[in-house]
Design a protein around this motif. Structure first.
Motif, short mmCIF file in Angstrom:
data_model
loop_
_atom_site.label_atom_id
_atom_site.label_comp_id
_atom_site.label_asym_id
_atom_site.label_seq_id
_atom_site.Cartn_x
_atom_site.Cartn_y
_atom_site.Cartn_z
N PRO A 40 0.82 -1.22 0.00
CA PRO A 40 0.00 0.00 0.00
C PRO A 40 0.85 1.26 0.00
CG PRO A 40 -0.89 -1.60 1.54
CD PRO A 40 0.42 -2.15 1.07
N GLY A 41 0.51 2.20 -0.87
CA GLY A 41 1.21 3.47 -0.94
C GLY A 41 2.56 3.42 -1.61
N LYS A 42 2.89 2.29 -2.20
CA LYS A 42 4.19 2.14 -2.87
C LYS A 42 3.98 1.74 -4.33
CE LYS A 42 6.86 2.76 0.74
NZ LYS A 42 7.82 3.90 0.82
N GLY A 43 5.04 1.91 -5.12
CA GLY A 43 4.97 1.44 -6.49
C GLY A 43 5.21 -0.06 -6.56
N PRO A 44 4.80 -0.69 -7.65
CA PRO A 44 5.04 -2.13 -7.79
C PRO A 44 6.53 -2.44 -7.87
CG PRO A 44 3.43 -1.33 -9.40
CD PRO A 44 4.08 -0.13 -8.79
N ALA A 45 6.90 -3.59 -7.38
CA ALA A 45 8.29 -4.04 -7.45
C ALA A 45 8.33 -5.36 -8.20
CB ALA A 45 8.89 -4.19 -6.05
N LEU A 46 9.27 -5.48 -9.12
CA LEU A 46 9.41 -6.72 -9.87
C LEU A 46 9.77 -7.85 -8.92
CD1 LEU A 46 9.57 -8.15 -12.63
CD2 LEU A 46 11.98 -7.48 -12.74
N LEU A 47 8.99 -8.90 -8.95
CA LEU A 47 9.18 -10.02 -8.03
C LEU A 47 9.94 -11.15 -8.71
CD1 LEU A 47 8.41 -11.00 -5.16
CD2 LEU A 47 6.35 -11.98 -6.16
N ILE A 48 9.40 -11.60 -9.82
CA ILE A 48 9.99 -12.70 -10.57
C ILE A 48 9.41 -12.66 -11.96
CG2 ILE A 48 8.22 -14.34 -9.80
CD1 ILE A 48 10.38 -16.52 -9.73
N SER B 95 7.60 4.35 -14.40
CA SER B 95 8.52 3.22 -14.45
C SER B 95 9.54 3.48 -15.56
CB SER B 95 7.79 1.90 -14.69
OG SER B 95 7.31 1.84 -16.02
N ALA B 96 10.63 2.76 -15.49
CA ALA B 96 11.70 2.94 -16.47
C ALA B 96 12.25 1.59 -16.88
CB ALA B 96 12.81 3.81 -15.89
N SER B 97 12.64 1.49 -18.13
CA SER B 97 13.27 0.26 -18.59
C SER B 97 14.51 0.61 -19.40
CB SER B 97 12.29 -0.58 -19.41
OG SER B 97 12.00 0.05 -20.64
N LEU B 98 15.36 -0.40 -19.52
CA LEU B 98 16.64 -0.17 -20.18
C LEU B 98 16.50 0.01 -21.68
CD1 LEU B 98 18.93 -2.63 -18.24
CD2 LEU B 98 19.32 -0.19 -18.55
N GLY B 99 15.48 -0.64 -22.25
CA GLY B 99 15.36 -0.56 -23.69
C GLY B 99 13.93 -0.61 -24.13
N ALA B 100 13.74 -0.56 -25.41
CA ALA B 100 12.39 -0.65 -25.96
C ALA B 100 11.92 -2.10 -25.90
CB ALA B 100 12.39 -0.15 -27.40
N GLY B 101 10.64 -2.26 -26.11
CA GLY B 101 10.09 -3.61 -26.12
C GLY B 101 9.87 -4.15 -24.73
N HIS B 102 9.88 -5.44 -24.62
CA HIS B 102 9.46 -6.09 -23.39
C HIS B 102 10.65 -6.35 -22.47
CE1 HIS B 102 6.23 -7.37 -26.39
NE2 HIS B 102 5.80 -6.31 -25.73
N GLN B 103 11.06 -5.28 -21.82
CA GLN B 103 12.14 -5.33 -20.86
C GLN B 103 11.57 -5.19 -19.45
OE1 GLN B 103 15.36 -5.72 -21.67
NE2 GLN B 103 14.98 -5.70 -23.88
N PRO B 104 12.31 -5.62 -18.43
CA PRO B 104 11.82 -5.40 -17.06
C PRO B 104 11.57 -3.92 -16.81
CG PRO B 104 13.69 -6.90 -17.06
CD PRO B 104 13.56 -6.38 -18.46
N GLN B 105 10.44 -3.62 -16.19
CA GLN B 105 10.14 -2.25 -15.81
C GLN B 105 10.40 -2.09 -14.32
OE1 GLN B 105 6.43 -0.51 -17.07
NE2 GLN B 105 6.48 -1.52 -19.07
N HIS B 106 11.04 -0.98 -13.99
CA HIS B 106 11.36 -0.69 -12.59
C HIS B 106 10.57 0.55 -12.20
CE1 HIS B 106 14.52 -3.66 -12.97
NE2 HIS B 106 14.85 -3.08 -14.11
N PHE B 107 9.79 0.41 -11.15
CA PHE B 107 8.82 1.44 -10.79
C PHE B 107 9.33 2.37 -9.69
CE2 PHE B 107 4.90 0.35 -13.02
CZ PHE B 107 5.18 -0.93 -13.47
N GLY B 108 8.87 3.61 -9.78
CA GLY B 108 9.04 4.54 -8.67
C GLY B 108 8.01 4.23 -7.60
N ASP B 109 8.07 4.98 -6.50
CA ASP B 109 7.15 4.74 -5.40
C ASP B 109 5.84 5.51 -5.52
OD1 ASP B 109 9.33 4.03 -2.55
OD2 ASP B 109 8.19 2.74 -3.92
#
Lengths: 110, 116
Positions: A40-48, B95-109
């Motif tokens: 809650p209140g946070k962005g999603p985090a890649l899990l797997i 969110s941000a990813s290293l490249g175009a297409g289907h790359q892992p996305q890393h999200f802000g809070d």
């Protein structure tokens, strides 16, 4: 448009139990299938995440099982802990982006 | 690694104000950044995709004049909600990813925006 369904919508598990969340999609998709965890209140985090050239991937207590022909993949959380209580989203490639599932709210009881 | 910082985390302002939200990739260069909107107990809704140095691609139904996106460098994208109104109140996540297409996305809070 890619349709993504998740089940169950919510899940209550006892500490130490196994949590299983399923994700199904309609249109053929490739490349990369991730699960995200959101508190809650946070962005999603890649899990797997898994690539479709394998049917299963395990990282610690988390396992993805992928059934390409059925267009389904699932998340298994072994030895579930109260700290795992969160909302889980699957994501399916679509176009240049991903379509996220509606989410599953997991509660792990102490 | 792959840390994305979003600022501010919470903003409350009066109707008619424009609000800028920043999204920074701290330890990697993000070719592509995404902006999402999330309503309570709902999934993430993609608003737009931005690539460094080019115009953002907006999803259907998202007003580009209302939600201005600038991706001026490989580590910074901004979302400006112009003339915000109460219906714009929501949780905005980048969110941000290293490249175009289907790359892992890393999200802000995320940024919780409340318009009075």
């Amino acid at each position: 448009q890619q349709q993504v369904k998740q089940s169950p919508q919510s899940l209550i598990v006892q500490k130490g139990g196994i949590s299983i969340i399923n994700c199904a999609y309609e249109n053929t998709a490739f490349d990369y299938f991730p699960w995200y965890q959101q508190f809650p209140g946070k962005g999603p985090a890649l899990l797997i995440a898994i690539r479709p050239d394998v049917s299963e991937k395990k990282e610690g207590r988390f396992t993805i099982s992928f059934n390409k022909s059925a267009k389904q993949f699932s998340l298994h959380i072994m030895d579930s802990q109260p700290g795992d209580s969160a909302t889980y989203f699957c994501a399916v490639p679509y176009g240049q982006n991903f379509v996220f599932g509606p989410g599953t709210r997991l509660s792990v009881l102490p | 690694g792959a840390v994305v910082s979003q600022h501010p985390s919470w903003v409350i302002c009066k109707s008619g104000t424009s609000v800028k939200i920043e999204c920074r990739s701290l330890d990697f260069q993000a070719t592509t950044m995404f902006w999402y909107r999330q309503f309570p107990k709902q999934s993430l809704m993609l608003m737009a995709t931005s690539n460094e140095g080019s115009k953002a691609t907006y999803e259907q139904g998202v007003e580009k004049d209302k939600f201005l996106i600038n991706h001026a460098s490989l580590t910074l994208s901004t979302l400006t909600v112009t003339s915000a109104h109460p219906e714009d109140s929501s949780f905005y996540i980048c969110s941000a990813s290293l490249g175009a297409g289907h790359q892992p996305q890393h999200f802000g809070d995320g940024t919780r925006l409340s318009i009075l």
